[in-house]
Design a protein around this motif. Structure first.
Motif, PDB file in Angstrom:
ATOM      1  N   SER A 179       0.867  -1.532  -0.339  1.00 54.38           N
ATOM      2  CA  SER A 179       0.057  -0.251  -0.255  1.00 54.38           C
ATOM      3  C   SER A 179       0.439   1.105   0.008  1.00 54.38           C
ATOM      4  N   LEU A 180       0.302   2.635  -0.444  1.00 53.51           N
ATOM      5  CA  LEU A 180       1.004   3.626  -0.523  1.00 53.51           C
ATOM      6  C   LEU A 180       2.027   4.317   1.354  1.00 53.51           C
ATOM      7  N   SER A 181       1.264   3.590   2.424  1.00 49.06           N
ATOM      8  CA  SER A 181       2.020   3.461   3.517  1.00 49.06           C
ATOM      9  C   SER A 181       2.728   2.729   4.180  1.00 49.06           C
ATOM     10  N   ASP A 182       2.779   2.052   3.764  1.00 46.70           N
ATOM     11  CA  ASP A 182       4.005   0.666   3.461  1.00 46.70           C
ATOM     12  C   ASP A 182       5.524   1.746   4.044  1.00 46.70           C
ATOM     13  N   PRO A 183       6.189   2.191   2.480  1.00 44.85           N
ATOM     14  CA  PRO A 183       7.125   2.923   2.878  1.00 44.85           C
ATOM     15  C   PRO A 183       7.474   3.656   4.008  1.00 44.85           C
ATOM     16  N   PHE A 184       6.458   4.562   4.311  1.00 44.17           N
ATOM     17  CA  PHE A 184       6.232   5.701   5.755  1.00 44.17           C
ATOM     18  C   PHE A 184       6.589   4.762   6.933  1.00 44.17           C
ATOM     19  N   LYS A 185       5.531   3.642   6.884  1.00 40.84           N
ATOM     20  CA  LYS A 185       5.289   3.082   7.611  1.00 40.84           C
ATOM     21  C   LYS A 185       6.985   2.270   8.466  1.00 40.84           C
ATOM     22  N   ALA A 186       7.536   1.998   7.189  1.00 40.72           N
ATOM     23  CA  ALA A 186       8.655   1.001   7.036  1.00 40.72           C
ATOM     24  C   ALA A 186      10.245   2.520   7.778  1.00 40.72           C
ATOM     25  N   LEU A 187       9.528   3.642   7.436  1.00 39.97           N
ATOM     26  CA  LEU A 187      10.352   5.745   8.311  1.00 39.97           C
ATOM     27  C   LEU A 187      10.290   5.017   9.895  1.00 39.97           C
ATOM     28  N   SER A 188       9.103   4.803  10.437  1.00 38.10           N
ATOM     29  CA  SER A 188       9.200   4.649  11.705  1.00 38.10           C
ATOM     30  C   SER A 188       9.748   3.943  12.322  1.00 38.10           C
ATOM     31  N   TYR A 189      10.663   2.864  11.564  1.00 41.74           N
ATOM     32  CA  TYR A 189      11.964   1.928  12.374  1.00 41.74           C
ATOM     33  C   TYR A 189      13.489   3.005  12.395  1.00 41.74           C
ATOM     34  N   PRO A 190      13.490   3.134  13.179  1.00 45.67           N
ATOM     35  CA  PRO A 190      15.044   4.529  13.961  1.00 45.67           C
ATOM     36  C   PRO A 190      15.618   3.449  12.959  1.00 45.67           C
ATOM     37  N   SER A 191      16.266   2.936  12.947  1.00 41.99           N
ATOM     38  CA  SER A 191      17.434   2.055  12.171  1.00 41.99           C
ATOM     39  C   SER A 191      17.220   2.289  10.757  1.00 41.99           C
ATOM     40  N   LEU A 192      16.065   2.285   9.872  1.00 44.47           N
ATOM     41  CA  LEU A 192      16.144   2.864   8.553  1.00 44.47           C
ATOM     42  C   LEU A 192      15.946   4.323   8.271  1.00 44.47           C
ATOM     43  N   LYS A 193      15.503   4.635   9.816  1.00 48.14           N
ATOM     44  CA  LYS A 193      15.240   6.138   9.353  1.00 48.14           C
ATOM     45  C   LYS A 193      16.295   6.732   9.377  1.00 48.14           C
ATOM     46  N   THR A 194      17.598   6.631  10.330  1.00 52.30           N
ATOM     47  CA  THR A 194      18.637   6.849  10.393  1.00 52.30           C
ATOM     48  C   THR A 194      19.788   6.675   8.888  1.00 52.30           C
ATOM     49  N   LEU A 195      19.294   5.314   8.161  1.00 50.80           N
ATOM     50  CA  LEU A 195      19.933   5.750   7.094  1.00 50.80           C
ATOM     51  C   LEU A 195      19.850   6.368   6.528  1.00 50.80           C
ATOM     52  N   ALA A 196      18.468   6.879   6.328  1.00 46.17           N
ATOM     53  CA  ALA A 196      17.901   7.969   4.712  1.00 46.17           C
ATOM     54  C   ALA A 196      18.546   8.731   5.515  1.00 46.17           C
ATOM     55  N   ILE A 197      18.019   9.972   6.187  1.00 46.86           N
ATOM     56  CA  ILE A 197      17.822  11.420   6.786  1.00 46.86           C
ATOM     57  C   ILE A 197      19.941  10.837   6.972  1.00 46.86           C
ATOM     58  N   THR A 198      20.932  10.498   7.085  1.00 51.16           N
ATOM     59  CA  THR A 198      22.225  10.005   6.961  1.00 51.16           C
ATOM     60  C   THR A 198      22.482  10.244   4.927  1.00 51.16           C
ATOM     61  N   ALA A 199      21.807   9.699   4.122  1.00 54.61           N
ATOM     62  CA  ALA A 199      21.753   8.906   2.521  1.00 54.61           C
ATOM     63  C   ALA A 199      21.328  11.029   2.756  1.00 54.61           C
ATOM     64  N   PHE A 200      19.911  10.921   2.879  1.00 55.32           N
ATOM     65  CA  PHE A 200      19.674  13.393   2.675  1.00 55.32           C
ATOM     66  C   PHE A 200      20.841  14.059   2.492  1.00 55.32           C
ATOM     67  N   LEU A 201      21.219  14.145   3.138  1.00 58.99           N
ATOM     68  CA  LEU A 201      22.126  14.758   3.267  1.00 58.99           C
ATOM     69  C   LEU A 201      23.679  14.871   2.959  1.00 58.99           C
ATOM     70  N   TYR A 202      24.246  13.565   3.137  1.00 54.32           N
ATOM     71  CA  TYR A 202      25.472  13.809   2.434  1.00 54.32           C
ATOM     72  C   TYR A 202      25.204  13.443   0.521  1.00 54.32           C
ATOM     73  N   ASN A 203      24.017  13.227   0.473  1.00 56.45           N
ATOM     74  CA  ASN A 203      23.542  13.501  -1.192  1.00 56.45           C
ATOM     75  C   ASN A 203      23.409  14.978  -1.507  1.00 56.45           C
ATOM     76  N   PHE A 204      23.254  15.787  -1.032  1.00 53.66           N
ATOM     77  CA  PHE A 204      24.505  17.503  -1.125  1.00 53.66           C
ATOM     78  C   PHE A 204      25.658  17.197  -1.327  1.00 53.66           C
ATOM     79  N   GLY A 205      26.223  16.528  -0.604  1.00 52.17           N
ATOM     80  CA  GLY A 205      27.612  17.020  -1.135  1.00 52.17           C
ATOM     81  C   GLY A 205      28.149  16.325  -2.916  1.00 52.17           C
ATOM     82  N   PHE A 206      27.166  14.598  -2.347  1.00 47.34           N
ATOM     83  CA  PHE A 206      27.015  14.141  -3.744  1.00 47.34           C
ATOM     84  C   PHE A 206      26.685  14.488  -4.732  1.00 47.34           C
ATOM     85  N   PHE A 207      25.667  15.627  -5.494  1.00 46.25           N
ATOM     86  CA  PHE A 207      25.106  16.357  -6.038  1.00 46.25           C
ATOM     87  C   PHE A 207      25.633  17.178  -6.469  1.00 46.25           C
TER      88      PHE A 207
END
Length: 406
Positions: A207-235
């Motif tokens: 369902s459309l809500s599944d990815p948002f539910k997945a982001l409620s897991y602290p481990s996945l959220k941590t990796l996603a935020i880290t990638a969001f930030l380092y993508n500023f350098g990457f791009f």
């Protein structure tokens, strides 16, 4: 971390070698190489597009912004689509959209039209990338870690070869690389059609809500935020550095070939060794810190008026990014007790939003302040990502044992 089994994510693994893969895995990997060539093809022609379409750096950077923004948002629907029409048809649909919009991009006469077509390209990219990673991991007979190394190797090879082809075609016309992508993806379409078997659909529809539910897991959220930030350098590196190297299409093609080659080699041969010896979080933290320092070197080279310094720093950055990409992608696959395709979609949604903001902001920062400002800002954001990773590392304490067990 124990994950819930699902099809096609979970198939028996014989723990074979990296190169001992079913034919279907090689078909998808081949398509990945061509797909990622599409990203690198554009780099050598950015200055030419700006010149011939009379556009500013920030306007041309919107080619990356529209592409990444649509890719990120569309990641939210990839699970919904693939769980209903199946992996194979999702891959083919994504490839078909890339063919159509890359061809239309070559016909553009304005930056606005080109930006719009790149957005359509991003939709196809989302359907393809999220599903391709899940398919390779699910079909591989050598375990999760080796399958992801194969995926990252395909990414690196595509990014390495793409600029060379982009430089050659771009020296003829900036439109050439867009037509080139369409032809290459047509080859990938044929490859997937005949070599990938029909795969069983998941027992439960996403369902459309599944990815948002997945982001409620602290481990996945941590990796996603880290990638969001380092993508500023990457791009910032991808979308802005071509403007300060003072090279033509051929020269830029060779530079980004070197960068992609370093990325491919380190992602396959270095990242797994670092993960086993030092662990994922320490290795990622060091690589991202070194990448931030490298961005500062690019800024200093820009201040000094030394394109050579920037060129060397760009190529060296491939080492740090290749290692980090493999480490963080492998960690994402084990970060939450959800299907891998859902975890990948949730993570990619967040990181591609960073990839959407970074190119436009880099162009604007150079216009508002100084030519070196985008590099300093990118380095700062990468370091903030390191802080987030270290502060929240307790959420990732089981990652390495989960990787080893799979």
């Amino acid at each position: 971390m124990k994950r819930e089994p699902s099809l096609p994510d979970e198939l028996p693994s014989s723990r074979g070698g990296l190169l001992s893969q079913p034919r279907a895995v090689w078909a998808v990997a081949f398509a990945c190489i061509i797909s990622f060539m599409g990203l690198g093809l554009v780099d050598p022609i950015l200055p030419a597009i700006a010149d011939q379409l009379h556009a500013s750096k920030s306007q041309v950077s919107l080619l990356f912004t529209s592409y990444n923004a649509v890719t990120g948002v569309a990641m939210l629907i990839t699970g919904v689509v693939s769980s209903r029409i199946g992996v194979k048809w999702t891959l083919l649909s994504g490839i078909l959209l890339i063919i159509i919009f890359s061809f239309l991009g070559g016909t553009s006469d304005t930056v606005g039209a080109l930006v719009g077509y790149r957005g359509g390209w991003g939709l196809g990219n989302a359907l393809f990338i999220a599903t391709a990673l899940s398919a390779i991991v699910g079909l591989s007979t050598s375990g999760t870690a080796k399958a992801i190394i194969l995926y990252e190797a395909a990414l690196g090879l595509g990014i390495a070869v793409g600029p060379l082809l982009g430089g050659e075609l771009g020296s003829i016309s900036w439109r050439g690389p867009f037509y080139g992508v369409a032809v290459l993806m047509a080859i990938a379409f044929i490859s997937i059609t005949f070599m990938l078997p029909k795969m069983a659909k998941p027992k439960t529809r996403s369902s459309l809500s599944d990815p948002f539910k997945a982001l409620s897991y602290p481990s996945l959220k941590t990796l996603a935020i880290t990638a969001f930030l380092y993508n500023f350098g990457f791009f910032t590196l991808m979308a802005y550095s071509p403007y300060v190297m003072n090279l033509d299409e051929h020269g830029l093609g060779y530079v980004f070939f070197g960068w992609g080659l370093m990325l491919a080699i380190t992602s396959v041969f270095v990242a797994p060794r670092l993960q086993r010896r030092f662990g994922s979080v320490p290795s990622m933290s060091v690589m991202l810190t070194l990448f931030a320092i490298d961005l500062v070197v690019m800024a200093v080279g820009t201040v000094m008026g030394s394109p050579t310094t920037v060129i060397v720093a760009v190529i060296v950055a491939g080492i740090f990014l290749g290692i980090n990409n493999t480490l963080i992608t492998t960690a994402v696959m084990e970060a939450a007790p959800v299907e891998r395709s859902v975890a990948s979609a949730a993570y990619s949604f967040v990181r591609f939003l960073g990839g959407a903001l970074a190119p436009w902001l880099a162009g604007k920062l150079s216009e508002w302040f100084l030519p070196e400002t985008p590099f300093y800002f990118g380095a700062l954001m990468v370091l903030v990502g390191v802080v987030v990773l270290l502060v929240r590392r307790h959420h990732l304490r089981d990652i390495d044992s989960a990787i080893t067990s799979h």
